[in-house]
Design an enzyme around this catalytic site. Sequence first.
Site, PDB file in Angstrom:
ATOM      1  N   THR A  70      97.563  63.560  18.627  1.00  0.00           N
ATOM      2  CA  THR A  70      96.692  63.881  17.487  1.00  0.00           C
ATOM      3  C   THR A  70      97.333  63.404  16.190  1.00  0.00           C
ATOM      4  O   THR A  70      96.687  62.756  15.358  1.00  0.00           O
ATOM      5  CB  THR A  70      96.455  65.411  17.415  1.00  0.00           C
ATOM      6  OG1 THR A  70      95.755  65.803  18.595  1.00  0.00           O
ATOM      7  CG2 THR A  70      95.661  65.801  16.185  1.00  0.00           C
ATOM      8  N   ASN A 149      88.906  59.702  27.223  1.00  0.00           N
ATOM      9  CA  ASN A 149      89.481  60.862  27.909  1.00  0.00           C
ATOM     10  C   ASN A 149      88.471  61.595  28.777  1.00  0.00           C
ATOM     11  O   ASN A 149      88.830  62.183  29.792  1.00  0.00           O
ATOM     12  CB  ASN A 149      90.089  61.828  26.886  1.00  0.00           C
ATOM     13  CG  ASN A 149      89.213  62.041  25.681  1.00  0.00           C
ATOM     14  OD1 ASN A 149      88.905  61.100  24.950  1.00  0.00           O
ATOM     15  ND2 ASN A 149      88.790  63.277  25.475  1.00  0.00           N
ATOM     16  N   GLN A 177      95.253  57.905  26.652  1.00  0.00           N
ATOM     17  CA  GLN A 177      94.885  58.100  28.059  1.00  0.00           C
ATOM     18  C   GLN A 177      95.269  56.922  28.945  1.00  0.00           C
ATOM     19  O   GLN A 177      95.262  57.043  30.165  1.00  0.00           O
ATOM     20  CB  GLN A 177      93.379  58.346  28.196  1.00  0.00           C
ATOM     21  CG  GLN A 177      92.937  59.716  27.752  1.00  0.00           C
ATOM     22  CD  GLN A 177      93.452  60.851  28.639  1.00  0.00           C
ATOM     23  OE1 GLN A 177      93.907  60.641  29.767  1.00  0.00           O
ATOM     24  NE2 GLN A 177      93.400  62.057  28.128  1.00  0.00           N
ATOM     25  N   ALA A 196     103.151  61.929  24.968  1.00  0.00           N
ATOM     26  CA  ALA A 196     104.004  62.058  26.150  1.00  0.00           C
ATOM     27  C   ALA A 196     103.386  62.916  27.251  1.00  0.00           C
ATOM     28  O   ALA A 196     103.541  62.624  28.441  1.00  0.00           O
ATOM     29  CB  ALA A 196     105.354  62.655  25.733  1.00  0.00           C
ATOM     30  N   THR A 233     112.451  66.861  11.005  1.00  0.00           N
ATOM     31  CA  THR A 233     113.560  66.753  11.954  1.00  0.00           C
ATOM     32  C   THR A 233     113.030  66.386  13.339  1.00  0.00           C
ATOM     33  O   THR A 233     112.102  67.023  13.836  1.00  0.00           O
ATOM     34  CB  THR A 233     114.322  68.094  12.003  1.00  0.00           C
ATOM     35  OG1 THR A 233     114.804  68.362  10.692  1.00  0.00           O
ATOM     36  CG2 THR A 233     115.481  68.046  12.986  1.00  0.00           C
ATOM     37  N   CYS A 321      82.777  74.907  25.068  1.00  0.00           N
ATOM     38  CA  CYS A 321      81.973  76.020  25.583  1.00  0.00           C
ATOM     39  C   CYS A 321      82.116  77.208  24.650  1.00  0.00           C
ATOM     40  O   CYS A 321      83.214  77.557  24.242  1.00  0.00           O
ATOM     41  CB  CYS A 321      82.444  76.416  26.972  1.00  0.00           C
ATOM     42  SG  CYS A 321      82.175  75.104  28.160  1.00  0.00           S
TER      43      CYS A 321
END
Length: 385
Positions: A70, A149, A177, A196, A233, A321
């Site tokens: 994201t 996705n 993806q 990842a 960091t 949903c």
Amino acid sequence: MIYLDYNATTPLCESGREAMLPYLYEHFGNASSVHAAGREARSAIDDARDELAAFLDAKPHELIFTASGTEANNLAVLGLARASAARGRHLICSATEHHAVLHSFEYLAKNGFDVTWLRVDRNGIADLDQLAAAIRNDTTLVSVMSANNETGVLQPLAEVSSICRAHGVLLHSDMVQSFGKTNADLSLVDAASFAAHKFYGPKGAGFLYLRSGIPIEPILFGGAHENQRRPGTENVAAIAGMAAAAEWMMEKRGLEQKREATLRDQLWDSITAVAPDAQLNGSAEHRLANTLNVSFSGVSSETMLMALDLEGVCASSGSACMVGSVVASHVLLAMGFSRERASSAIRFSLGRQTTAEEIESAAAAIARVLTRVRRSQPQPVYAAG
Ligand SMILES: Cc1ncc(COP(=O)(O)O)c(C=O)c1O
């Protein structure tokens, strides 16, 4: 439990876990510190960057570590659009992008940019004629994902890329993806996002590939980390785990894709044997090997997912949903499907641990659930949004 939701997330692979452990305990230093503990952390990050860059045929300094897919998408869209704003404020985004991209463009559209939404056909494939026609003198950025996705549909990135190149427009692609499932060809794009946890690495780690020399504005403010492009960091353990997982993912990649495609097609055959009215969503041909998106007519995604869960099968729907109602998937609506079809879609996504026995059991569970639900289900209420 039969886990068929690998597009949502994957379990951490053993080598990823091993690579992380030292940086959670004995080598806990901050990579920005000048002392020995800091240098250890820095060298783990440098090694991970070198390895990931080598897998992708990129230069190490072209990778910017982030805390998620994201964030990589937000950085690409906001950062590239803002850095190019003096040249133009017109942007193009495909309508079936993940919300991390879609909502970034929507935000820009409300803040002084003009966004054209790129249509897709009923197979979920972007309209290249519309793309070519939509590019203007003030267009600076196009974003088209490599694999969807929800449906697994693969976009014709080579064609998208040549249109963008011909017009001197930057191309970003969400490759979250597709990493390790298709060839992530970075030569086609200017920027690409990765996460990842979609390739058996840890959650909370991702990166943006950004071609050398392309200016980007940061979206976070703080220290000079990541060449002044992403402060904060670094999560050393997660970055080390991500590189190890990438290596693991690349091994036996071809064979694994064939195996997953065979199992996925077996699942589809079993579904159509008991539900001949089941509808496949998305191109059967241009699709990730592990993804099957099916609409079961008259059965809402929510009802189906809950019933499958009771049978021990974990699947997903692209739609959000809410209690008592179903919001249809924006991806399936953009493909031109009815609200009813888009609100009754289930995504099954397979992975490295999926076995033939699991697929057989899942198919039997789906058959049981369909018989039960279709006998007893009151008609679902579809929300307007
Ligand atoms: C295509 C795509 N892009 C972006 C993301 C977001 O990645 P993350 O979960 O690391 O924030 C996802 C996750 O579902 C995804 O599937």
